[in-house]
Design an enzyme around this catalytic site. Structure first.
Site, PDB file in Angstrom:
ATOM      1  N   LEU A  66       0.835  -1.201   0.000  1.00 44.79           N
ATOM      2  CA  LEU A  66       0.000   0.000   0.000  1.00 44.79           C
ATOM      3  C   LEU A  66       0.872   1.254   0.000  1.00 44.79           C
ATOM      4  O   LEU A  66       2.053   1.182   0.344  1.00 44.79           O
ATOM      5  CB  LEU A  66      -0.895  -0.034   1.254  1.00 44.79           C
ATOM      6  CG  LEU A  66      -1.814  -1.267   1.296  1.00 44.79           C
ATOM      7  CD1 LEU A  66      -2.153  -1.666   2.711  1.00 44.79           C
ATOM      8  CD2 LEU A  66      -3.072  -0.996   0.478  1.00 44.79           C
ATOM      9  N   PRO A  67       0.284   2.410  -0.361  1.00 45.37           N
ATOM     10  CA  PRO A  67       1.143   3.585  -0.547  1.00 45.37           C
ATOM     11  C   PRO A  67       1.861   4.075   0.720  1.00 45.37           C
ATOM     12  O   PRO A  67       3.086   4.182   0.733  1.00 45.37           O
ATOM     13  CB  PRO A  67       0.168   4.656  -1.075  1.00 45.37           C
ATOM     14  CG  PRO A  67      -0.980   3.894  -1.653  1.00 45.37           C
ATOM     15  CD  PRO A  67      -1.083   2.635  -0.849  1.00 45.37           C
ATOM     16  N   THR A  97       6.541   0.743   1.685  1.00 38.59           N
ATOM     17  CA  THR A  97       7.572   1.555   2.344  1.00 38.59           C
ATOM     18  C   THR A  97       6.863   2.534   3.272  1.00 38.59           C
ATOM     19  O   THR A  97       6.174   3.445   2.799  1.00 38.59           O
ATOM     20  CB  THR A  97       8.406   2.336   1.306  1.00 38.59           C
ATOM     21  OG1 THR A  97       8.955   1.417   0.379  1.00 38.59           O
ATOM     22  CG2 THR A  97       9.525   3.104   2.000  1.00 38.59           C
ATOM     23  N   LYS A 172      15.522   0.327   3.927  1.00 39.18           N
ATOM     24  CA  LYS A 172      14.920   0.850   2.687  1.00 39.18           C
ATOM     25  C   LYS A 172      14.982   2.388   2.665  1.00 39.18           C
ATOM     26  O   LYS A 172      15.300   2.999   1.642  1.00 39.18           O
ATOM     27  CB  LYS A 172      13.474   0.336   2.582  1.00 39.18           C
ATOM     28  CG  LYS A 172      12.569   1.088   1.634  1.00 39.18           C
ATOM     29  CD  LYS A 172      12.792   0.746   0.175  1.00 39.18           C
ATOM     30  CE  LYS A 172      12.168   1.822  -0.697  1.00 39.18           C
ATOM     31  NZ  LYS A 172      11.542   1.434  -1.880  1.00 39.18           N
ATOM     32  N   LYS A 241       7.972  11.200  -0.338  1.00 39.00           N
ATOM     33  CA  LYS A 241       7.433  10.505   0.845  1.00 39.00           C
ATOM     34  C   LYS A 241       8.551   9.813   1.614  1.00 39.00           C
ATOM     35  O   LYS A 241       8.650   9.951   2.840  1.00 39.00           O
ATOM     36  CB  LYS A 241       6.398   9.464   0.385  1.00 39.00           C
ATOM     37  CG  LYS A 241       5.885   8.589   1.512  1.00 39.00           C
ATOM     38  CD  LYS A 241       5.231   7.298   1.008  1.00 39.00           C
ATOM     39  CE  LYS A 241       6.208   6.364   0.368  1.00 39.00           C
ATOM     40  NZ  LYS A 241       5.883   4.952   0.409  1.00 39.00           N
TER      41      LYS A 241
END
Ligand code: NAD
Length: 297
Positions: A66-67, A97, A172, A241
């Site tokens: 998911l975003p 992420t 990440k 983001k």
């Protein structure tokens, strides 16, 4: 061993990842708030669920892709979310992420229900997701990670275990912190050389043979940005983001993040200019436009 896998969030990345799991022989039960990719997956052999809870109810593994943090919280902990259907013993793998502290908090809540969670964000983009060559960066219990290796190997090529819950997300974010910084520094440094009168190809060849080269320049821009292609790839808004998450992590840990915070602000500017949907290598084009130069191979 073939497994029943619930998959929530089948967008740009999740859809091809789900298809690769089907190809590997697993039985997929998919859910997304957008019906379009669900129809395609149904044609490909998946079962469509009406909610995250339903996707999780018969599953041995539940994957979310998911975003942002808030979407993962809603899809796992919210009404009709994964937590309402999942059985003790199931493993939830969040491959989005997101903020490492949000990921750890969700893992703690699931743990109290007898459900283990791994954070397993990826790099490699849509092409890596389609080809099944993603790099997968995993945090959580090591035994649970080992149990899930066949699932990871169906979606990725390089799978790394990074330590306890949240560590996959941290690694990440550090990777993308490098990526964002390199996108800005590469554009700025090359633009100076061209504006000062050096042929771009000469500059490129020398830097690539020297100590200044980055993978962003050599491997990424060489096939896209330096050919004038700024379509994603990896969107500037996703980089923005991730840089924001790195800034938040630095604040939490009281680590000075001077270049990272500046890079975040520069990406905030790109967003304000309406460039969020372009590839994050759009940094090259902004310097081309600013200085009336070309950086093309
Ligand atoms: P996307 O927006 O294309 O897909 C996300 C999907 O989630 C959409 O289909 C959306 O409808 C669905 N969704 C949102 N909220 C939901 C909910 N509550 N319940 C069910 N479904 C819901 O995003 P993406 O590009 O696939 O990225 C997913 C994650 O992967 C992000 O965290 C991103 O940073 C990361 N990532 C993306 C790339 C890339 O190149 N796109 C590369 C590496 C990592």
């Amino acid at each position: 061993m073939k497994k029943v896998i619930g998959f929530v969030g089948v967008g740009t990345m999740g859809k091809p990842m789900a298809f690769n799991l089907i190809k590997a022989g697993h039985q997929l039960v998919v859910y997304d708030i957008n019906p379009k990719p669900l129809e395609e997956l149904k044609q490909g052999g998946a079962t469509v669920a009406k909610s995250g809870a339903e996707a999780a109810s018969g599953a041995e593994i539940v994957i979310t892709m998911l975003p942002k943090s808030e979407h993962v919280e809603a899809a796992i902990l919210g009404g009709q979310g994964v937590i309402e259907g999942v059985k003790p013993g199931t493993v939830v793998i969040d491959m989005s992420t997101i903020d490492p502290s949000v990921s750890k908090r969700i893992a703690g809540i699931l743990d109290s229900k007898g459900v283990k969670m791994l954070d397993a964000p990826v790099t490699g983009g849509e092409t890596g997701a389609q080809a099944g060559t993603l790099t997968i960066i995993v945090g959580g219990n090591e035994d649970v990670y080992k149990q899930c290796l066949d699932i990871f190997n169906a979606m990725g090529k390089n799978v790394f275990y990074c330590g306890p819950n949240g560590n996959g997300e941290i690694v990440k974010l550090i990777n993308n912190l490098f990526g964002g910084i390199h996108a800005m520094s590469t554009a700025e440094a090359l633009a100076l050389g061209v504006k000062a009168g050096v042929d771009f190809k000469v500059l490129y060849d020398v830097i690539c043979a020297g100590t200044g080269a980055t993978n962003f320049m050599k491997m990424y821009c060489a096939i896209k940005a330096f050919k004038g292609d700024f379509e994603p790839g990896f969107m500037a808004e996703l980089m923005h983001k991730d840089l924001g998450l790195a800034v938040t992590l630095a604040k939490e840990k009281e680590v000075p993040l001077l270049i990272g915070a500046l890079t975040y602000q520069m990406f905030t500017r790109l967003m304000a200019e309406g460039l969020g949907k372009k590839d994050f290598s759009i940094t090259i084009k902004t310097f081309e436009d600013l200085l009336d130069i070309k950086m093309k191979l």
